[in-house]
Design an enzyme around this catalytic site. Structure first.
Site, short mmCIF file in Angstrom:
data_model
loop_
_atom_site.label_atom_id
_atom_site.label_comp_id
_atom_site.label_asym_id
_atom_site.label_seq_id
_atom_site.Cartn_x
_atom_site.Cartn_y
_atom_site.Cartn_z
N GLY A 273 0.77 -1.33 -0.05
CA GLY A 273 -0.14 0.03 -0.13
C GLY A 273 0.71 1.13 0.00
O GLY A 273 0.64 2.25 0.66
N GLY A 274 1.77 1.30 -0.72
CA GLY A 274 2.95 2.12 -0.70
C GLY A 274 2.58 3.64 -1.52
O GLY A 274 3.48 4.41 -1.40
N ASP A 296 0.44 -1.24 -4.76
CA ASP A 296 -0.93 -0.51 -4.52
C ASP A 296 -1.71 -0.66 -5.59
O ASP A 296 -1.68 -1.58 -6.28
CB ASP A 296 -0.43 1.00 -4.40
CG ASP A 296 -1.41 2.09 -3.59
OD1 ASP A 296 -2.71 2.04 -3.95
OD2 ASP A 296 -0.71 2.36 -2.57
N ASP A 327 -4.01 -5.71 -4.64
CA ASP A 327 -4.81 -5.32 -3.63
C ASP A 327 -4.48 -6.07 -2.45
O ASP A 327 -4.34 -7.06 -2.25
CB ASP A 327 -6.28 -5.66 -4.10
CG ASP A 327 -7.35 -5.69 -3.08
OD1 ASP A 327 -7.07 -5.56 -1.99
OD2 ASP A 327 -8.53 -5.38 -3.67
N HIS A 347 -4.09 2.09 9.94
CA HIS A 347 -5.13 3.15 10.83
C HIS A 347 -6.11 3.39 10.12
O HIS A 347 -7.00 4.16 10.47
CB HIS A 347 -4.13 4.28 11.30
CG HIS A 347 -3.72 5.48 10.72
ND1 HIS A 347 -3.44 6.74 10.84
CD2 HIS A 347 -3.88 5.59 8.93
CE1 HIS A 347 -3.04 7.37 9.57
NE2 HIS A 347 -3.38 6.76 8.58
#
Ligand SMILES: C[S@@+](CC[C@H](N)C(=O)[O-])C[C@H]1O[C@@H](n2cnc3c(N)ncnc32)[C@H](O)[C@@H]1O
Length: 461
Positions: A273-274, A296, A327, A347
């Site tokens: 997820g960079g 990503d 994903d 988060h």
């Protein structure tokens, strides 16, 4: 017990006088003075000086605690409950370009009638809004109904001139202006979504997040902004987020905590997820013998290709840096990497989703792989033995301050936590919650290193 432990008010005053002297002396040493509230903000190196930041934190913590102690509790709560007007008045002045008009007017300021005419709004409404803000130290009322910028209001100004804003496309008016974009967004999507916060918390099974109730959509907020018709929101969101992470966190935070020197040449680091891979770029510069994968969603990888084309096309051409559409709810394709790291990802997600993301990484990891999270650490307001014992945070704030320094330490942080809840049902987690998140996804939390973002280092269980 020191003399002041029986006299909290005196202890607060002592902190204020000692730390104010430290602050003044830091400025004097640099042949300048502490900036006035009445002048527009001018960034200097002292703004980010660690000694200045430490003094400022103690002063703000002591001053806010002093107010909470001595102000009438009725007045204190009445002021606190009007917080939505802070949001809405800031949103309004940014919306009608008051900061740009005042910037062009200069230090003498402008009468509210002229200001309102240039902004195209009713002068009596604008006068009341500006009086509300100036009462809270945002804008300076230099004489009755004449307003000028001050240190705080000057940050509301967009990057474009009034002419450029008026002549250019509306969706582009926040380009390169992260602060006004963020505040305007807060008065729009975040504010509207927050009206669904109470119904959501009382009935969380009804929707994925308050945002989904308020906007009557099942999409995640970032998917919704990509829908036709939401281009304005999409642009503003990008402007609000752009460079914020880069400006807020120095690259050393990542390069020093990833311990790349301990890895062998050609071992792989995966940035899950960079985004465009800005952390990976810093790592690749610090550790040029390692291999990297930035993962990503497809549309982000398109942006990542452009980013690397500009920053380091060679690294992508040679295959040292691989840009991969992936994903993170699907099985992780890179097996047995040395390190999988995720910055500001977990988060955004409630526990069950965060566990899925980390479990997928665990299934691909080898016995020696490490998982590294760069996230904020939520601290209890009361003193925390567990975390202090883990070597993470060191001692809390001095007596009689709240252990987390109150709003000086955790003000924006607790706001962000509730904003994440409002928009995505995400959360900032405590030490115990990070430990549990790892345990439920097959990772043992080995170490937490403090910093502007904390580094959480896990090994496979
Ligand atoms: C807050 S950004 C953080 C980006 C990056 N880690 C950084 O710190 O700059 C969250 C990222 O998660 C990505 N993301 C959201 N859902 C995802 C999914 N299902 N799979 C992979 N990436 C996803 C978004 O596209 C976005 O780039």
């Amino acid at each position: 017990m020191s003399a002041n432990q029986s006299d909290p008010l005196q202890a607060l005053l002592d902190i204020l006088s000692t730390q104010t002297a430290i602050l003044k002396s830091a400025y004097t040493t640099n042949n300048t003075t502490v900036p006035s509230l009445d002048s527009p903000f001018e960034p200097t190196s002292l703004e980010s000086d660690p000694a200045v930041a430490a003094a400022r934190k103690l002063i703000v913590a002591a001053a806010t605690q002093l107010i909470a102690t001595v102000q009438s509790p009725v007045e204190y709560l009445q002021n606190g409950v009007s917080g939505m007007f802070d949001t809405l008045t800031l949103g309004f002045v940014i919306d009608v370009n008051v900061p740009e008009i005042l910037k062009e007017a200069g230090t003498q300021g402008l009468h509210v009638k002229e200001l309102a005419s240039a902004a195209g709004v009713d002068s009596s409404y604008l006068a009341r809004v500006l009086r509300y803000l100036a009462t809270r130290h945002v804008f300076n009322e230099v004489s009755p109904d004449v307003f000028a910028h001050n240190r705080l209001s000057s940050l509301l100004t967009k990057a474009k001139s009034l002419k450029e804003i008026e002549e250019g496309p509306q969706h582009a008016r926040f380009d390169d202006a992260a602060m006004p974009a963020f505040l305007h967004l807060a008065s729009d999507e975040l504010f509207k979504s927050s009206t669904a916060l109470i119904p959501f918390m009382k009935n969380p099974q009804e929707a994925a997040a308050p945002f989904n109730i308020a906007y009557k959509t099942t999409k995640k907020m970032w998917e919704w902004t990509e829908e036709p018709g939401n281009e304005y929101s999409s642009h503003r969101f990008t402007a609000a987020m752009k460079n914020t992470a880069e400006a807020s966190y120095p690259p050393e935070l990542f390069t020093s905590n990833i311990d790349g020197d301990a890895l062998k040449a050609n071992e792989t680091i995966v940035d899950v997820g960079g985004g465009v891979g800005s952390v990976t770029l810093a790592l690749r510069n610090a550790y040029p013998k390692l291999r990297y994968v930035v993962q990503d969603l497809e549309q982000q990888i398109v942006a990542a290709r452009m980013f690397w084309e500009e920053k380091n096309p060679e690294a992508v051409k040679t295959g040292q840096v691989q840009l991969q559409a992936h994903d993170f709810f699907n099985p992780q394709p890179i097996k047995n990497a040395a390190i999988y790291f995720l910055r500001l990802i977990v988060h955004d997600w409630p526990d069950q989703d965060a566990i899925k993301i980390l479990t997928n990484v665990r299934s691909a990891a080898g016995a020696d792989s490490k998982l590294v999270l760069f996230e904020m650490l939520a601290k209890h307001v009361a003193e925390e033995d567990t975390f202090t014992n883990s070597g993470g945070s060191g001692p809390g704030a001095p007596y009689p301050l709240l252990s987390n320094y109150g709003i000086a330490g955790a003000g924006f942080f607790t706001t962000l936590d509730l904003a994440l809840l409002t928009m995505y049902n995400g959360k900032e987690r405590t030490y115990a919650e990070y430990t549990e998140l790892g345990r439920q996804s097959g990772w043992e939390l080995q170490e937490v290193r403090p910093g502007k973002l904390s580094t959480f280092i896990y090994s496979p269980i």
